[in-house]
Design a protein around this motif. Sequence first.
Motif, short mmCIF file in Angstrom:
data_model
loop_
_atom_site.label_atom_id
_atom_site.label_comp_id
_atom_site.label_asym_id
_atom_site.label_seq_id
_atom_site.Cartn_x
_atom_site.Cartn_y
_atom_site.Cartn_z
N SER A 133 10.08 135.31 23.40
CA SER A 133 10.52 136.64 23.83
C SER A 133 10.73 136.69 25.34
CB SER A 133 9.49 137.69 23.42
OG SER A 133 8.35 137.59 24.25
N PRO A 134 11.58 137.61 25.81
CA PRO A 134 11.76 137.78 27.26
C PRO A 134 10.45 138.13 27.97
CG PRO A 134 13.55 138.85 26.10
CD PRO A 134 12.55 138.43 25.06
N GLY A 135 9.58 138.87 27.30
CA GLY A 135 8.28 139.19 27.89
C GLY A 135 7.44 137.94 28.12
N THR A 136 7.52 136.99 27.21
CA THR A 136 6.80 135.73 27.37
C THR A 136 7.38 134.94 28.54
OG1 THR A 136 6.28 135.66 25.01
CG2 THR A 136 6.13 133.59 26.21
N VAL A 137 8.70 134.98 28.70
CA VAL A 137 9.33 134.32 29.84
C VAL A 137 8.81 134.94 31.14
CG1 VAL A 137 11.51 133.91 31.07
CG2 VAL A 137 11.39 133.60 28.60
N LYS A 138 8.76 136.28 31.20
CA LYS A 138 8.30 136.96 32.40
C LYS A 138 6.86 136.60 32.73
CE LYS A 138 11.25 141.01 31.80
NZ LYS A 138 11.28 142.46 31.56
N SER A 139 5.99 136.66 31.74
CA SER A 139 4.57 136.39 32.01
C SER A 139 4.35 134.91 32.34
CB SER A 139 3.70 136.82 30.82
OG SER A 139 4.00 136.07 29.67
N THR A 140 5.08 134.02 31.67
CA THR A 140 4.94 132.60 31.97
C THR A 140 5.42 132.30 33.38
OG1 THR A 140 5.21 132.04 29.63
CG2 THR A 140 5.57 130.27 31.22
N THR A 141 6.54 132.92 33.78
CA THR A 141 7.05 132.74 35.15
C THR A 141 6.03 133.25 36.16
OG1 THR A 141 9.33 132.98 34.39
CG2 THR A 141 8.93 133.33 36.73
#
Length: 163
Positions: A133-141
Amino acid sequence: MTHEDDFDAFVMARTSALARTAYLLTGDAHLAEDLVQTALFRAAKAWSRIEGDPEPYVRRILYTQNVSWWRRRRLSEVRLGSYDAPAVPSDPDLRLSLESALALLTVRQRTVLVLRYFEDLTEVQTAHALGISPGTVKSTTRNALARLRTLAPELGDLVGGAS
């Protein structure tokens, strides 16, 4: 020009760029070569069905194959030492290169940063390429950049100040 000629021309023109990305994704020259070969092999099998520019198709194979490999490795690898306190050079004058800094991250964090900042994909494109998910991308970044700020403070200008 036949499909085979088109594929050969693509391989000759884009292998170097694909190899650079693969190296940043894997952090290992041999794994990067294997990753590029796997992506090109899979693309060759589907070459006649690829419409338009084949590069996004091949790059998606590259990303998804890397994710598949790190998921498989995650189940079989045993890490030595603590994840929270990896060994870092004690010499304050020693400057970490980008390659060394990326090696401090988990494979998922490294992959997300490479796609976001080296490949210049948006959060949505990165999420789509990795199947998350885009949220996972944001938190991982966010977590990866925070980890770099902590473990490689000499890269502060590159990863930005504390947020």
